[in-house]
Design a protein around this motif. Structure first.
Motif, short mmCIF file in Angstrom:
data_model
loop_
_atom_site.label_atom_id
_atom_site.label_comp_id
_atom_site.label_asym_id
_atom_site.label_seq_id
_atom_site.Cartn_x
_atom_site.Cartn_y
_atom_site.Cartn_z
N PRO A 108 -2.97 3.06 -0.45
CA PRO A 108 -3.26 1.78 -1.14
C PRO A 108 -4.31 1.87 -2.23
O PRO A 108 -4.29 1.06 -3.17
CB PRO A 108 -3.74 0.87 0.01
N ASP A 109 -5.22 2.82 -2.14
CA ASP A 109 -6.32 2.87 -3.10
C ASP A 109 -6.15 3.96 -4.16
O ASP A 109 -7.03 4.15 -5.00
CB ASP A 109 -7.65 3.08 -2.37
N THR A 143 1.60 6.25 2.28
CA THR A 143 0.71 5.10 2.31
C THR A 143 -0.58 5.51 1.61
O THR A 143 -1.32 6.36 2.11
CB THR A 143 0.43 4.65 3.75
N GLY A 168 0.80 -1.22 0.00
CA GLY A 168 0.00 0.00 0.00
C GLY A 168 0.83 1.26 0.00
O GLY A 168 0.30 2.37 0.06
#
Length: 368
Positions: free
Chosen positions: A219-220, A217, A173
């Motif tokens: 992740p999406d 960070t 991520g």
């Protein structure tokens, strides 16, 4: 005993393994699917245990003129205020120097140590294990048999898949941005600024250049279309040297980090080394060090076994798994620190950061 050995991958792990095998008295074939013109970009930071392993591989002398020595790691909050400092020279005293340098320069040093030709533009199309040997089919249709095949082909290893040693790497991520900056601010220390779920690290790497990498960070989120503009958005409020570095950036490489965690690293005469076996996020800067150490231990165990591949690979894995597992655990632990809200994390790091972060490296002070 003469062994037919193939090293797949001519990056850090593969060239290090080839060097160690040469020192142990073997003459491996080395193949790489990328063209010879594809040089690695950005920079790299080598902690003291990486320098020790390079010394064991007899490659420390050509490294000495390159890059810049790092004596101290400085940790700051996102505004540029001090959290704590780590005496890197003291931590690795008697082990090796810590150094930041160009990845391309490191690649050239490793290439000089191979002692033989690297076959570029060469793909491993198929691999079959039978009767203690491995049959390899290359992209041009040629076929060869080997007593030992070493998969040093990175996180997305073809050898790992073909040998049935594991599936795809697991995304963390995290997105990492890397660049080399000329004309940036003067910087004498490895310097990190810690944000919320993000960090920005810069260090001198010789030739009045700075190597920086930043991570977040996300992740999406897709990879940004304009990495330079994205960096200014994410890190524009950071203090210290960050504004001057952001202003000097010309080109940025973007990568997603992932982990490789496997039940075993070998099957028959096939062994995975480096990121193909045990990739982690780059937080502890131990990827190259673990690859160098893998090479040293592999050479030692093959020599000790008298060329008995099965016993050498078993002994190799017994020696290397605890150390690589500890690096993975400490990496995850440090990455979790970034997730703690700065209002809680930063006071804790001012009190205990030096001890916590030094403890991450202390298990790596003894030899592999």
């Amino acid at each position: 005993m003469t062994l037919r050995i193939l090293v797949v991958g001519a990056g850090i792990a593969g060239l290090s393994a080839a060097r160690a095998l040469r020192l142990a008295g073997y003459r491996p074939d080395v193949v790489e699917e990328l063209p010879a013109s594809m040089l690695p970009g950005a920079g790299i930071y080598l902690p003291g245990n990486a320098s020790r392993a390079l010394r064991q591989l007899g490659l420390d002398a050509p490294l000495r003129p390159l890059g810049d020595l790092i004596f101290r790691q400085v940790f700051l909050d996102s505004r540029g205020r001090s959290l704590f400092e780590l005496d890197v020279a003291g931590l690795w005293a008697g082990v090796g120097e810590s150094r930041a340098l160009s990845r391309a320069d490191l690649q050239q040093v490793l290439l000089t140590g191979v002692g033989g030709e690297v076959r570029y533009d060469t793909v491993v199309k198929d691999l079959e294990i039978f009767d203690g040997a491995a049959k390899v089919v290359f992209g041009d249709g040629s076929v060869a048999e080997y007593d030992l095949v070493i998969g040093a082909d990175g996180r997305r290893s073809t050898v790992r898949a073909k040998a049935g040693l594991g599936g795809a790497a697991t995304p963390t991520g995290q997105i990492v941005y890397r660049s080399v900056v000329s004309g940036g601010p003067p910087l004498s220390d490895w310097t990190a600024l810690l944000g919320r779920r993000s960090s920005f690290v810069a260090m001198p790497m010789g030739g009045r250049r700075l190597y920086f990498y930043a991570d977040e960070t996300a992740p999406d989120s897709p990879n940004p279309e304009d990495p330079r503009a994205h960096l200014r958005t994410v890190f524009g409020s950071f203090g210290g040297p960050v504004p001057a570095i952001l202003g000097a950036i010309e080109k940025v490489s973007v990568a997603r980090t992932d982990e490789v965690v496997l039940d075993t690293w070998h099957r028959g005469p096939v062994l995975l080394v480096g990121d193909a076996a045990h990739a982690t996020a780059p937080t502890l800067a131990q990827g190259a060090a673990m690859s160098f150490e893998d090479a040293v231990v592999l050479g030692e165990e093959l020599k000790r076994s008298g060329g008995d591949v099965a016993s050498a690979l078993k002994a190799y894995e017994i020696r290397r798994r605890p150390r690589c597992g500890a690096v993975r655990d400490r990496t995850r632990e440090r990455d979790r620190t970034w997730d703690v809200p700065p209002a809680l994390r930063d006071p804790m790091l001012r009190r205990r950061g030096l001890r916590i972060f030094a403890d991450h490296y202390r298990p790596l002070v003894p030899p592999a």
